[in-house]
Design an enzyme around this catalytic site. Structure first.
Site, PDB file in Angstrom:
ATOM      1  N   GLU A 109     -10.050   3.884   6.032  1.00 15.10           N
ATOM      2  CA  GLU A 109      -9.243   4.339   7.178  1.00 15.10           C
ATOM      3  C   GLU A 109     -10.079   5.061   8.240  1.00 15.10           C
ATOM      4  O   GLU A 109      -9.938   4.799   9.433  1.00 15.10           O
ATOM      5  CB  GLU A 109      -8.083   5.207   6.708  1.00 15.10           C
ATOM      6  N   HIS A 166      -6.894  -2.270  14.885  1.00 16.32           N
ATOM      7  CA  HIS A 166      -7.067  -1.545  13.624  1.00 16.32           C
ATOM      8  C   HIS A 166      -6.810  -2.462  12.413  1.00 16.32           C
ATOM      9  O   HIS A 166      -7.647  -2.560  11.515  1.00 16.32           O
ATOM     10  CB  HIS A 166      -6.123  -0.344  13.603  1.00 16.32           C
ATOM     11  N   GLU A 167      -5.674  -3.106  12.410  1.00 24.71           N
ATOM     12  CA  GLU A 167      -5.329  -3.938  11.247  1.00 24.71           C
ATOM     13  C   GLU A 167      -6.280  -5.123  11.140  1.00 24.71           C
ATOM     14  O   GLU A 167      -6.700  -5.494  10.047  1.00 24.71           O
ATOM     15  CB  GLU A 167      -3.876  -4.411  11.317  1.00 24.71           C
ATOM     16  N   GLU A 173       0.850  -1.181   0.000  1.00 26.85           N
ATOM     17  CA  GLU A 173       0.000   0.000   0.000  1.00 26.85           C
ATOM     18  C   GLU A 173       0.896   1.245   0.000  1.00 26.85           C
ATOM     19  O   GLU A 173       1.879   1.259   0.733  1.00 26.85           O
ATOM     20  CB  GLU A 173      -0.902   0.048   1.229  1.00 26.85           C
ATOM     21  N   GLU A 230      -2.443  -4.010   6.820  1.00 23.46           N
ATOM     22  CA  GLU A 230      -3.496  -5.014   6.935  1.00 23.46           C
ATOM     23  C   GLU A 230      -3.510  -6.075   5.844  1.00 23.46           C
ATOM     24  O   GLU A 230      -4.570  -6.637   5.549  1.00 23.46           O
ATOM     25  CB  GLU A 230      -4.847  -4.299   6.950  1.00 23.46           C
ATOM     26  N   ASN A 231      -2.376  -6.427   5.232  1.00 22.61           N
ATOM     27  CA  ASN A 231      -2.344  -7.456   4.187  1.00 22.61           C
ATOM     28  C   ASN A 231      -3.192  -8.657   4.591  1.00 22.61           C
ATOM     29  O   ASN A 231      -3.143  -9.105   5.727  1.00 22.61           O
ATOM     30  CB  ASN A 231      -0.899  -7.929   3.987  1.00 22.61           C
ATOM     31  N   HIS A 248      -9.568  -4.061   9.649  1.00 21.00           N
ATOM     32  CA  HIS A 248      -9.484  -3.830   8.208  1.00 21.00           C
ATOM     33  C   HIS A 248      -9.918  -5.058   7.409  1.00 21.00           C
ATOM     34  O   HIS A 248     -10.286  -4.943   6.241  1.00 21.00           O
ATOM     35  CB  HIS A 248      -8.040  -3.497   7.809  1.00 21.00           C
TER      36      HIS A 248
HETATM   37  N1  TRP Z   1      -3.167   0.804   5.651  1.00 26.43           N
HETATM   38  C1  TRP Z   1      -2.220   1.015   6.702  1.00 26.43           C
HETATM   39  C2  TRP Z   1      -3.041   1.261   7.949  1.00 26.43           C
HETATM   40  O1  TRP Z   1      -3.576   2.289   8.151  1.00 26.43           O
HETATM   41  C3  TRP Z   1      -1.321   2.187   6.463  1.00 26.43           C
HETATM   42  C4  TRP Z   1       0.007   1.908   5.860  1.00 26.43           C
HETATM   43  C5  TRP Z   1       0.901   1.019   6.287  1.00 26.43           C
HETATM   44  C6  TRP Z   1       0.631   2.592   4.807  1.00 26.43           C
HETATM   45  N2  TRP Z   1       2.044   1.123   5.548  1.00 26.43           N
HETATM   46  C7  TRP Z   1       1.895   2.067   4.640  1.00 26.43           C
HETATM   47  C8  TRP Z   1       0.245   3.610   3.976  1.00 26.43           C
HETATM   48  C9  TRP Z   1       2.778   2.538   3.679  1.00 26.43           C
HETATM   49  C10 TRP Z   1       1.112   4.089   3.002  1.00 26.43           C
HETATM   50  C11 TRP Z   1       2.361   3.552   2.870  1.00 26.43           C
HETATM   51  O2  TRP Z   1      -3.275   0.399   8.695  1.00 26.43           O
HETATM   52 ZN    ZN Z   2      -5.660   1.588   8.430  1.00 24.63          ZN
END
Ligand code: TRP
Ligand code: ZN
Length: 888
Positions: free
Chosen positions: A325, A302-303, A126, A269-270, A306
């Site tokens: 988000e 949080h993760e 991401e 959150e993969n 998601h």
């Molecule tokens: N989606 C992630 C979160 O909010 C955010 C995130 C993790 C992210 N690593 C990143 C966004 C690198 C941009 C680049 O939980």
């Molecule tokens: Zn997030």
């Protein structure tokens, strides 16, 4: 790095559906730090929703080795590579592409894509990192099923992980092994992940409410297995909470968390394979503070959350980022509040959220990077992972719940999943689900997504003793923000209560209102520029408590008298407004004192603090009916940054002097009470991070910090003893911080701390951070700390601990009159940009508010910004930030 000189702006209005959809992705990795081979086989079909037959793939910093379409190699004339896109024109309706590329993970210092950290492989995709791994339509509205084959040296990388389920593993010749993973769910490319590493795990089988058993794992480096319990516990709590509160079940048989020391953000959150910054996984009482524990709970939650809000239902495009988000932050906030369980504990979490908004989001919304919760344009999407998208986005979601109630919110969530499971959608779809599930018209509410800036709500009141009416007249306005001159009225829920002279809540009868009989808080819906709300049967002139529970992310203006504020501060049944009254009392005084310091050429010699205020502070400090955590929050003065936001021309030195004077005066006046509370709020016995114990430690350590503003021998001794005897990191670090801030000789204690924790990277981060943020640390001292062998720019946590803590959390030194710290800022924005543009751009944001300082400082800040902006080789990330800062 930027290749041409004018970076492209991407607009939300330009969205077009993808020409091709991807059905399956088969990835093969031959992992090698210097030369990783990625084989990618994707099946595509033309999207009936698009008229185009051009396949557009993204790719960055990868070398194309082979490209075949439907089994035949493509000649270079059969496709075009242009910047970071590869286009195959007029392709057939059904296509199988086979793409082979090379990349060099060990050279990848950006921590986006496939990279190496401490000898191990990790990915971060991401927002647009997948294109740094292979050519692909790297956009969130392309969702596909993935199968992943990993091959690597077995001795160096015994653990091979990817999304979903492990379906096969085994040996290859020459010391290599393989693992094959399959993710049963369709996902966008930004949720892809792999880990190939020497790691160990804590694992547990966990039974879901449905009776299905799942495998939970927390993977860390070998020496950290003594710090995984709290993350595991938080994961189990998260799974249970989402089942109970939202009826959402874990959809995989296996859920993994992996901790990595080099990471740009908090966590990712993969699908089935969350990758975390070690900061949000590793904790034991010796190394982690109460705040760290709370952070782990929140981020693990949080993760995990998601998985439904982000993964099962994802974003159509990155302008919709707050769809996942904002909603997921709201969910993690509610989770943390529910984990405490008590109303007062819940209020404490709410107060923390308000503080974050004021400290970071309001300034962002008033500055050059101001943008709506759903932005209309960006140059670099990584710059839009902001407090506005996250925290203001969460406030927007919270307002739905305030408007339709908890049950109504749940109905809206249920409808959202019923309609959109497996889809990539927009913020508007969420709003429609909330409206339709509750039969409400939420069209005007859309403006919270489209208009930037913090609305200002002004309240006036009038009481008619004869008719026994109390009127609250609310009006709203919103200042112009970047690219948005005129704003239309917002739909603002304003929760209100009325206090009697004895401090009791009056039962409310709102004219035309539909609330329950005997209600003491009602939500007024302000939708017009100005509206009158009339309360009937009001027997005495009440004190209004407006914007209870901070029911909307706005600035509330109301001409409270000191007496009214003192009344609210000692009686309001709404803890958030009770706290708020104290903040208003303090702020009024802080602003006056700051002006006096400035007028006296920086001197605090003739300052005075009134007994009324001190007595109010004393009353809260010693009120045993109040939670220690609440008392601590009520006693913390507004931060220097929040004070600065109230001033037309910011004078950081005067603010610091005034605030220090106030702290010193309170410390001296309340010395016996502070000492008594210090002793009364000890937490002997085994450490526990629960809210009550953490609250006691917070209050006790606040008492210590007050006593240490100008310590005598006995107080110094107290801090030293706490440092030496502390059974946990919260108390140990608080003692050390109080010594550093007092200006007392902390050297031997710092040395001792360093030696004790030399091998604990996260604690060494604290060691740098506490020195960087101390008002006694000037830029020369920071430069000296950078010479320390433990300092490195390459590790984001370490860079942040020293550099960011100085530039963002030490305003009186950062704004030193000679501008030397601004030069330091420019130097390290440039240096970091060559290593890691995402981290550099965050540092660049530190100059956002430059126009608000006195002309002499402004000129120096501008020069620093221009120095950065004038560099020939700058990432889009940093370029966007500094360009917008310099724009008019
Ligand atoms: N989606 C992630 C979160 O909010 C955010 C995130 C993790 C992210 N690593 C990143 C966004 C690198 C941009 C680049 O939980
Ligand atoms: Zn997030």
């Amino acid at each position: 790095m930027r290749t041409d000189s004018s970076p492209q702006t991407i607009y939300r209005k330009d969205y077009t559906a993808p020409a091709y959809l991807v059905e399956t992705v088969e990835l093969g990795f031959d992992l090698d730090p210097d030369r990783t081979v990625v084989a990618n086989r994707i099946t595509l079909r033309q999207n009936p929703a698009s008229r185009s037959h051009d396949i557009v793939l993204h790719g960055e910093e990868i070398e194309l080795v082979a490209l075949r379409m439907n089994g035949k190699p493509l000649a270079p004339t059969e496709y075009q590579v242009d910047g970071s896109t590869l286009t195959i024109r007029k392709a057939p309706a059904k296509v199988v592409l086979e793409i082979e590329t090379l990349c060099a993970p060990v050279q990848n210092t950006t921590l986006s894509g496939l990279y190496v950290s401490n000898g191990n492989f990790y990915t971060q995709c991401e927002a647009e990192g997948f294109r740094r791994i292979t050519y692909f339509p790297d956009r969130p509205d392309v969702m596909a099923k993935y199968t992943v084959m990993l091959r690597a040296d077995k001795a160096a990388y015994p653990v091979l992980l990817s999304n979903g389920n492990l379906i096969e593993e085994g040996e290859l010749g020459d010391g290599r092994h393989y693992a094959k993973w399959e993710d049963p769910f369709k996902k966008p490319s930004y949720l892809f992940a792999l880990v190939a590493a020497r790691l160990v795990c804590q694992e547990e089988r966990y039974t879901l409410q449905s009776g299905r058993e799942v495998l939970l794992q927390v993977w860390v480096e070998e020496g950290n297995l003594d710090k995984t319990d709290y993350a595991m516990q938080s994961l189990k709590n998260s799974i249970r909470w989402d089942e109970e509160r939202f009826g959402l079940e874990l959809d995989l048989d296996r859920f993994m968390i992996v901790a990595v020391g080099d990471f740009n953000m908090g966590a990712m959150e993969n699908k089935g394979l969350n990758i975390f910054n070690t900061k949000f996984v590793l904790a034991n009482p010796r190394t982690a503070t109460d705040i760290d524990y709370a952070g782990i709970e929140a981020v693990v939650g949080h993760e995990y959350f998601h998985n439904w809000t982000g993964n099962r239902v994802t974003c159509r495009d990155w302008f919709q980022l707050s769809l996942k988000e904002g909603l997921t932050v709201f969910r993690d906030q509610e989770f943390s509040a529910d984990m405490i369980g008590t109303d007062s504990g819940r209020a404490v979490t709410r107060i923390d959220q308000v503080r974050t908004l004021r400290q970071a989001q309001f300034p962002e919304d008033a500055g050059p990077m101001s943008h709506p919760v759903r932005p209309d344009s960006f140059v670099e999407i990584n710059n839009f992972y902001t407090v506005t998208v996250y925290e203001k986005g969460a406030e927007v979601v919270r307002m739905y719940q305030t408007l339709v109630g908890r049950d109504g919110f749940r109905k809206g969530m249920d409808l959202y999943f019923k309609r959109h499971d497996g889809q990539a959608v927009e913020c508007d779809d969420f709003r429609a689900a909330m409206a339709d599930a509750n039969g409400r018209d939420l069209r005007q509410f859309e403006r919270w997504y489209s208009q930037a800036g913090t609305p200002i709500v002004t309240a006036r009141t009038r009481y008619d003793a004869v008719k026994r009416h109390f009127d609250i007249i609310l009006s709203q306005r919103c200042p112009a923000s970047a690219g948005q001159a005129d704003k239309l009225p917002f739909h603002i829920p304003v929760a209100v209560g009325l206090l009697s002279a004895s401090g009791k809540d009056l039962p409310l009868v709102l004219e035309g209102g539909k609330h329950a009989k005997g209600a003491t808080t009602v939500v007024l819906e302000l939708t017009e520029q100005e509206q009158i709300f009339r309360f009937r049967h009001v027997d005495e002139r009440p004190t209004p408590s407006i914007l209870r529970d901070f029911s909307a992310p706005v600035i509330l203006e109301y001409d409270y008298t000191d007496d009214e504020l003192l009344h609210l501060f000692s009686h309001d049944s709404d803890p958030v407004n009770r706290w708020e009254a104290g903040q208003r009392l303090a702020m009024e005084r802080l602003l006056k004192l700051t002006a006096q310091v400035a007028a006296a050429g920086g001197s605090d010699a003739n300052l005075k603090l009134d007994a009324t205020f001190i007595n109010a502070q004393r009353a809260v400090l010693t009120d045993e009916t109040l939670d220690p955590a609440f008392r601590e929050l009520a006693l913390i003065l507004p931060s220097e940054i929040i004070i600065a936001e109230q001033m037309d021309v910011v004078d950081p030195q005067a603010i610091h002097t005034a605030r220090q004077f106030m702290r010193r005066t309170i410390g001296a006046a309340l010395k016996p009470e502070l000492l008594a509370q210090y002793h009364a709020n000890q937490t002997p016995g085994a450490y526990s991070p629960d809210a009550l114990s953490a609250g006691k430690r917070a209050l006790k350590n606040l008492c210590l910090s007050y006593l240490m503003v100008a310590p005598d021998m006995a107080e110094l001794k107290l801090a030293q003893q706490q440092f030496e005897k502390a059974g946990n990191m919260t108390d140990r670090s608080a003692a050390l911080v109080s010594m550093i801030h007092s200006g007392a000789e902390a050297g031997p204690y710092l040395k001792n701390f360093y030696e004790d924790f030399e091998s604990e990277a996260l604690v060494i981060d604290k060691w740098f951070a506490m020195q960087a943020a101390a008002p006694t640390t000037d830029v020369a001292a920071v430069r000296k700390l950078m010479q320390h062998p433990a300092f490195t720019l390459k590790n984001p946590n370490r860079a942040r601990s020293l550099i960011f803590n100085f530039t963002s959390n030490n305003p009186s030194q950062f704004h030193a009159a000679d501008g030397s710290a601004y030069e330091f800022w420019a130097e390290f924005v440039i240096k970091l940009d060559a290593i890691n543009p995402q981290v550099a751009a965050r540092l660049a944001r530190g100059m956002d508010r430059w126009r608000r300082y006195a002309p002499a400082l402004q000129a120096k800040m501008k020069r620093a910004l221009e120095k950065v902006a004038g560099r020939a080789k700058l990432s889009n990330d940093v370029l966007e930030v500094v360009t917008k800062a310099l724009e008019n």
